[in-house]
Design an enzyme around this catalytic site. Structure first.
Site, PDB file in Angstrom:
ATOM      1  CE  LYS A  51     -29.876  -4.355  31.688  1.00  0.00           C
ATOM      2  NZ  LYS A  51     -30.590  -4.241  32.974  1.00  0.00           N
ATOM      3  CB  SER A  68     -29.865  -9.003  36.749  1.00  0.00           C
ATOM      4  OG  SER A  68     -31.096  -9.316  37.359  1.00  0.00           O
ATOM      5  CG  ASP A  69     -34.230  -5.627  32.652  1.00  0.00           C
ATOM      6  OD1 ASP A  69     -33.640  -4.540  32.519  1.00  0.00           O
ATOM      7  OD2 ASP A  69     -35.467  -5.760  32.531  1.00  0.00           O
ATOM      8  CB  THR A  70     -35.597  -5.396  38.187  1.00  0.00           C
ATOM      9  OG1 THR A  70     -34.655  -6.322  38.715  1.00  0.00           O
ATOM     10  CG2 THR A  70     -36.851  -5.392  39.055  1.00  0.00           C
ATOM     11  CB  SER A 105     -34.765 -11.538  33.272  1.00  0.00           C
ATOM     12  OG  SER A 105     -36.111 -11.760  32.954  1.00  0.00           O
TER      13      SER A 105
END
Length: 190
Positions: A51, A68-70, A105
């Site tokens: 991203k 970011s990634d959740t 992250s």
């Protein structure tokens, strides 16, 4: 220094606002397909990185690009964003009365003159969700807009009444570990 958030998440925007940062949003539209053979941590870091990298490559000049990634996990099973209200209901029935984990992250790419740096990390929190009746689940789905939330819930909303406790940094549970982000960018934003 231009700060760019590579996400359309309103929760991530709120957290950057709390940090007092001036930034712009450029949505990455990166391919978020999982790659086989990676651990959950590696997968999450990879998604945050692609991203951030996608937006970084579309921009120029001195800049900080934040991706970011959740993911929400229970017993190793990943709970992504539900596809519809029935999927949200199924998820919440599986997640109620249990401990789940949220892994968020962070990939921060910095261009400062000739200097290029990458900061990639993750954080995990334990979230203890209380028991919920079918009526409570149905009511949350009606008011909570679960379709844009991993696991169909968000700790910083009215869903908070179903959170027994969070062990770890609450901003990680929301979707952007601000404590790590600050450490990555503080030397560039003074």
């Amino acid at each position: 220094m231009n700060i760019i958030l590579a996400s359309q998440s309103p929760r991530r925007k709120e957290l950057l606002d709390l940090m007092g940062l001036k930034y712009e949003v450029i949505v990455s539209n990166a391919d978020e397909t999982f790659e086989e053979g990676l651990t959950i941590e590696e997968q999450s870091k990879r998604l945050a990185y692609i991203k951030s990298k996608t937006v970084f490559e579309q921009t120029s000049g001195d800049r900080i690009v934040i991706g970011s990634d959740t993911m929400v996990l229970k017993d190793g099973k990943i709970y992504e964003k539900p596809v519809d209200n029935e999927d949200a209901k199924r998820m919440l029935k599986e997640l109620k009365n249990s401990k789940v984990q949220a892994i968020t992250s962070l990939a921060v790419l910095v261009q400062a003159g000739e200097l290029y740096k990458e900061y990639i990390d993750y954080d995990i929190v334990d979230i203890y969700i209380k028991d919920m009746s079918d009526d409570e689940i149905d009511n949350w789905i009606k008011i909570g807009k679960p379709l844009d939330k991993a696991g169909a819930f968000a700790v910083q909303t009215s869903f908070c009444v179903f959170i027994e406790k969070i062990v770890g940094n609450h901003t990680t549970a929301i979707g952007l570990p601000t404590h790590k982000l600050y450490d990555f960018i503080k030397e560039y934003i003074s």
